[in-house]
Motif scaffolding. Structure first.
Motif, PDB file in Angstrom:
ATOM      1  N   ASP A  66       0.813  -1.212   0.000  1.00 35.10           N
ATOM      2  CA  ASP A  66       0.000   0.000   0.000  1.00 35.10           C
ATOM      3  C   ASP A  66       0.848   1.265   0.000  1.00 35.10           C
ATOM      4  O   ASP A  66       0.506   2.255  -0.634  1.00 35.10           O
ATOM      5  N   ASN A  67       1.962   1.245   0.712  1.00 35.87           N
ATOM      6  CA  ASN A  67       2.860   2.398   0.756  1.00 35.87           C
ATOM      7  C   ASN A  67       4.060   2.238  -0.170  1.00 35.87           C
ATOM      8  O   ASN A  67       4.941   3.098  -0.199  1.00 35.87           O
ATOM      9  N   LYS A  68       4.093   1.116  -0.899  1.00 40.02           N
ATOM     10  CA  LYS A  68       5.137   0.831  -1.891  1.00 40.02           C
ATOM     11  C   LYS A  68       6.543   1.003  -1.316  1.00 40.02           C
ATOM     12  O   LYS A  68       7.371   1.735  -1.844  1.00 40.02           O
ATOM     13  N   GLN A  69       6.791   0.272  -0.210  1.00 42.18           N
ATOM     14  CA  GLN A  69       8.111   0.353   0.395  1.00 42.18           C
ATOM     15  C   GLN A  69       8.532  -0.972   1.015  1.00 42.18           C
ATOM     16  O   GLN A  69       7.689  -1.784   1.396  1.00 42.18           O
ATOM     17  N   PRO A 130       2.473  -2.149   8.397  1.00 41.32           N
ATOM     18  CA  PRO A 130       2.630  -1.047   7.446  1.00 41.32           C
ATOM     19  C   PRO A 130       3.060   0.238   8.151  1.00 41.32           C
ATOM     20  O   PRO A 130       2.638   0.514   9.263  1.00 41.32           O
ATOM     21  N   LYS A 131       3.903   0.993   7.477  1.00 43.75           N
ATOM     22  CA  LYS A 131       4.339   2.288   8.000  1.00 43.75           C
ATOM     23  C   LYS A 131       3.748   3.385   7.141  1.00 43.75           C
ATOM     24  O   LYS A 131       3.405   3.185   5.994  1.00 43.75           O
ATOM     25  N   GLY A 132       3.613   4.554   7.684  1.00 37.55           N
ATOM     26  CA  GLY A 132       3.161   5.685   6.866  1.00 37.55           C
ATOM     27  C   GLY A 132       1.677   5.874   6.877  1.00 37.55           C
ATOM     28  O   GLY A 132       0.967   5.469   7.780  1.00 37.55           O
ATOM     29  N   LYS A 133       1.184   6.428   5.753  1.00 35.80           N
ATOM     30  CA  LYS A 133      -0.186   6.911   5.690  1.00 35.80           C
ATOM     31  C   LYS A 133      -1.254   5.822   5.617  1.00 35.80           C
ATOM     32  O   LYS A 133      -2.312   5.965   6.172  1.00 35.80           O
ATOM     33  N   SER A 134      -1.008   4.738   4.894  1.00 41.75           N
ATOM     34  CA  SER A 134      -2.042   3.698   4.735  1.00 41.75           C
ATOM     35  C   SER A 134      -1.958   2.685   5.852  1.00 41.75           C
ATOM     36  O   SER A 134      -0.915   2.137   6.116  1.00 41.75           O
TER      37      SER A 134
END
Length: 136
Positions: A66-69, A130-134
């Motif tokens: 989802d955060n492409k990382q 998951p990290k970040g916004k999503s």
């Protein structure tokens, strides 16, 4: 949706139905300099929807689609990693190293590839969440 790994060191993320703000995409992963290695297995974590890839380069990675990382990279093994899976609770990740036959029978050298091995990694939440916004 689903993920597809290729012999060209890529993973494709495909959505079966349209999801607002999310498009299908592919990314390069199991590559080192000019060498390209197959993605041998993709294993999804049930709790977070993140996933792991293992490949012919001996590398294991955890990914957040989802955060492409990349969430975590393991130290490379000196042989291919052929299979992987999370347990039902998602706190254990097992992966196995063995010859993956990507170079055919002519590439198999039992004394060079070594023994088949199974590794079990205790998964911490911060490694796979998951990290970040999503967030899921």
């Amino acid at each position: 949706g689903y993920a597809v790994g290729s012999i060209e060191g890529r993973v494709g993320i495909q959505y079966v139905t349209k999801v607002a703000g999310k498009d299908s995409f592919a990314f390069k992963c199991h590559r080192q300099e000019n060498n390209v290695y197959p993605v041998n297995c993709i294993a999804f974590h049930r709790g977070y929807g993140t996933f792991a890839t293992v490949g012919g380069d001996g590398v294991v990675n955890f990914w957040d689609k989802d955060n492409k990382q990349r969430l975590k990279g393991f130290p490379a093994l000196h042989r291919t990693v052929s299979a992987a899976a999370f347990n039902a609770q998602g706190n254990l990740f097992a992966y196995g190293s063995s010859y993956d036959w990507s170079k055919g029978s002519g590439g198999y050298a039992p004394n060079v590839q070594g023994q088949n091995e199974i590794f079990v990694h205790y998964v911490l939440d911060e490694e796979i969440k998951p990290k970040g916004k999503s967030r899921r």
